[in-house]
Scaffold this motif. Structure first.
Motif: not given
Length: 310
Positions: A213-220
């Motif tokens: 979903y192209n989530a960033s590390g911070f979003q994960a």
């Protein structure tokens, strides 16, 4: 009822063992007092009784067993005596408007609670930050985690005086500060370990799905790792708050403090008043139980709001 019954069963078992232990613990002192009162005993002298087991003393002096349960300064008081002393220094004083008197355990409990909460907050913050660093940095994982484990092998009774001396040398006059540091030291490790376990609990498939979903590390971190770690965090917080309370009480012993539950235990030992010691110990246990229960309620509410089974 399902949760209460096992707790009550254990409590009744503890009280039963406690009552049974009173007689053998106090029989020698009771016989010494009876000898001073002129009673006929077997053996007759204290020196001879030192060579005899407590069970034999009870067998040969059954009339003195009852005295072990009503001594003014017993080695081991009965639960009833401790409850009476606890009521005298808490409930009775509260009813008389002297809850914050320096003779009240409510006052001393508040002093201990104040440092405990500061230490708990500090230890929790450091534990969470350390866990995040360990999970996201291999270097920190290999360097910090071994030192965190090794730090727990240092006896707190040896470390506490060192922290107090260093604080004094740094010009810190507030006695609550070294107690909070000692409290944070004991609280830090369980929070660190629990949070690391929680942050690493998501499966690789879940992490890979976020990547698709192209989530960033911070979003994960916010959407997956942090929510997954909440049950682990609360479990470690319940361990940490109890450890923080123990750390505060230990920190009060070598400081020469006159306030706090640890100070009451020390003063009771110095003046030979076992009832004061036991009342302070029970008050500390009750305080720990209240703090853990509050965290358990917070856990249930939080997990319910997050849609997780409490």
């Amino acid at each position: 009822m399902r949760n209460t019954l096992p707790v009550l069963t254990v409590l009744i078992a503890i009280l039963a063992i406690w009552y049974v232990a009173v007689a053998p613990m106090n029989i020698r002192v009771a016989l010494d007092q009876a000898q001073r009162d002129g009673a006929a005993l077997q053996p007759e002298t204290a020196l001879e009784r030192q060579e005899v087991s407590v069970w034999s003393l009870m067998l040969h002096n059954p009339a003195q067993i009852a005295e072990t349960y009503r001594m003014d300064r017993p080695r081991l008081p009965t639960p009833g005596q401790v409850a009476a002393e606890l009521w005298k220094t808490t409930g009775e004083m509260a009813l008389n408007g002297r809850a914050m008197s320096k003779r009240s355990l409510i006052y001393h409990g508040w002093i201990t609670l104040h440092s405990t909460l500061w230490g708990f907050a500090l230890g929790t913050a450091l534990g969470i930050l350390g866990a995040v660093a360990i999970v996201y940095s291999r270097v920190v994982n290999m360097s910090l985690m071994p030192w965190a484990i090794i730090s727990q092998t240092v006896p707190i009774v040896a470390l506490a005086p060192m922290i107090i001396v260093v604080s004094s040398q740094l010009g810190i006059q507030d006695r609550a500060v070294p107690k909070a540091i000692i409290s944070a030291y004991l609280c830090y490790f369980p929070v660190l370990v629990g949070m690391v376990k929680g942050l690493r609990s998501p499966a690789h498939a879940q992490l890979d799905l976020l990547k698709t979903y192209n989530a960033s590390g911070f979003q994960a971190f916010l959407k997956l790792r942090l929510p997954a770690s909440v049950p682990y965090l609360f479990t470690s917080l319940k361990v940490g708050i109890a450890a923080a309370l123990v750390g505060t009480i230990v920190g009060e012993l070598p400081t020469g403090a006159i306030s706090g539950l640890g100070a009451r235990i020390l003063i009771g030992d110095q003046f030979g008043t076992p009832l004061a010691i036991w009342a302070a110990l029970v008050a500390a246990a009750v305080l720990a139980g209240v703090l853990v229960t509050l965290l358990d309620l917070a856990q249930r509410v939080t997990l319910r709001r997050m849609g997780m089974a409490p």
